[in-house]
Design a protein around this motif. Sequence first.
Motif, PDB file in Angstrom:
ATOM      1  N   GLU A 172       0.803  -1.220   0.000  1.00 22.51           N
ATOM      2  CA  GLU A 172       0.000   0.000   0.000  1.00 22.51           C
ATOM      3  C   GLU A 172       0.840   1.277   0.000  1.00 22.51           C
ATOM      4  O   GLU A 172       0.311   2.368  -0.193  1.00 22.51           O
ATOM      5  CB  GLU A 172      -0.968   0.018   1.196  1.00 22.51           C
ATOM      6  CG  GLU A 172      -2.179  -0.894   1.044  1.00 22.51           C
ATOM      7  CD  GLU A 172      -1.854  -2.362   1.310  1.00 22.51           C
ATOM      8  OE1 GLU A 172      -0.842  -2.646   1.986  1.00 22.51           O
ATOM      9  OE2 GLU A 172      -2.604  -3.220   0.828  1.00 22.51           O
TER      10      GLU A 172
ATOM     11  N   GLU B 245      -0.584   3.179 -11.819  1.00 19.68           N
ATOM     12  CA  GLU B 245      -0.347   1.897 -12.464  1.00 19.68           C
ATOM     13  C   GLU B 245       1.137   1.556 -12.406  1.00 19.68           C
ATOM     14  O   GLU B 245       1.979   2.432 -12.261  1.00 19.68           O
ATOM     15  CB  GLU B 245      -0.855   1.896 -13.913  1.00 19.68           C
ATOM     16  CG  GLU B 245      -0.319   2.998 -14.769  1.00 19.68           C
ATOM     17  CD  GLU B 245      -0.971   3.038 -16.142  1.00 19.68           C
ATOM     18  OE1 GLU B 245      -2.050   2.452 -16.318  1.00 19.68           O
ATOM     19  OE2 GLU B 245      -0.381   3.654 -17.025  1.00 19.68           O
TER      20      GLU B 245
ATOM     21  N   THR C 293      -2.455  -0.360 -10.028  1.00 20.49           N
ATOM     22  CA  THR C 293      -1.858  -0.707  -8.733  1.00 20.49           C
ATOM     23  C   THR C 293      -2.817  -1.527  -7.881  1.00 20.49           C
ATOM     24  O   THR C 293      -2.416  -2.488  -7.228  1.00 20.49           O
ATOM     25  CB  THR C 293      -1.443   0.569  -7.987  1.00 20.49           C
ATOM     26  OG1 THR C 293      -0.585   1.330  -8.829  1.00 20.49           O
ATOM     27  CG2 THR C 293      -0.692   0.240  -6.715  1.00 20.49           C
ATOM     28  N   LYS C 294      -4.127  -1.158  -7.899  1.00 16.75           N
ATOM     29  CA  LYS C 294      -5.112  -1.895  -7.096  1.00 16.75           C
ATOM     30  C   LYS C 294      -5.214  -3.340  -7.552  1.00 16.75           C
ATOM     31  O   LYS C 294      -5.310  -4.257  -6.733  1.00 16.75           O
ATOM     32  CB  LYS C 294      -6.479  -1.209  -7.175  1.00 16.75           C
ATOM     33  CG  LYS C 294      -6.508   0.117  -6.444  1.00 16.75           C
ATOM     34  CD  LYS C 294      -7.869   0.749  -6.485  1.00 16.75           C
ATOM     35  CE  LYS C 294      -7.828   2.084  -5.745  1.00 16.75           C
ATOM     36  NZ  LYS C 294      -9.130   2.748  -5.734  1.00 16.75           N
TER      37      LYS C 294
ATOM     38  N   LEU D 233      -2.104  -5.171  -6.358  1.00 18.69           N
ATOM     39  CA  LEU D 233      -2.195  -5.480  -4.925  1.00 18.69           C
ATOM     40  C   LEU D 233      -3.131  -6.669  -4.682  1.00 18.69           C
ATOM     41  O   LEU D 233      -2.864  -7.526  -3.833  1.00 18.69           O
ATOM     42  CB  LEU D 233      -2.678  -4.260  -4.146  1.00 18.69           C
ATOM     43  CG  LEU D 233      -1.636  -3.159  -3.914  1.00 18.69           C
ATOM     44  CD1 LEU D 233      -2.296  -1.895  -3.389  1.00 18.69           C
ATOM     45  CD2 LEU D 233      -0.567  -3.638  -2.965  1.00 18.69           C
ATOM     46  N   GLN D 234      -4.230  -6.708  -5.440  1.00 22.57           N
ATOM     47  CA  GLN D 234      -5.176  -7.819  -5.301  1.00 22.57           C
ATOM     48  C   GLN D 234      -4.516  -9.137  -5.727  1.00 22.57           C
ATOM     49  O   GLN D 234      -4.667 -10.163  -5.058  1.00 22.57           O
ATOM     50  CB  GLN D 234      -6.424  -7.543  -6.153  1.00 22.57           C
ATOM     51  CG  GLN D 234      -7.509  -8.578  -5.983  1.00 22.57           C
ATOM     52  CD  GLN D 234      -8.740  -8.227  -6.816  1.00 22.57           C
ATOM     53  OE1 GLN D 234      -8.741  -7.262  -7.573  1.00 22.57           O
ATOM     54  NE2 GLN D 234      -9.769  -9.037  -6.673  1.00 22.57           N
TER      55      GLN D 234
END
Length: 161
Positions: A5, A11, A27-28, A31-32
């Motif tokens: 985080e 991106e 980026t999300k 992270l997932q």
Amino acid sequence: MIVNEQIKAAEVSLTGVDGEDLGIVATKVALQMAKEQGVDLVCLSLATSPPPCQLVNRTNHKEQLNREKAKQRKAEKGMKVKELRLSAFIEDHDYETKKRQAEKILAAGDAVQLTVRLEKKESQEAKKLVEGLVKELAHCGKQDKGIQVSGKQVVAVLLPK
């Protein structure tokens, strides 16, 4: 090290756990993917846009970085020259012990300086002794210069192969 985080870019250019290129990903989403695989998303550099990131097992990554740093420190230090002192009239057992010590030092990557301290007129015996030892250690080290005979000692330096 910027991890998970802490990465603020929208991106990232993503590389997988095994080094496969996954392209530019939000980026999300990255992270997932990291959470699904049970690994961390690590940013390798902030110099480019999008920043290159990699999915890595954090403990393995830290261990690898520590190993690389240790190698760099050892390379910066250079090799040490360790001295082994002998006498001109050495017993066979002591000779073998000194030879094993020299082999261990050369195997560890350090140089060995063989020194024979002279008393009276022992220079010829000392030179023969050092020549024989250099020949026997040829499999694990090479002689730096010739055998140096000065007034009080005979010296030869062996470098690791």
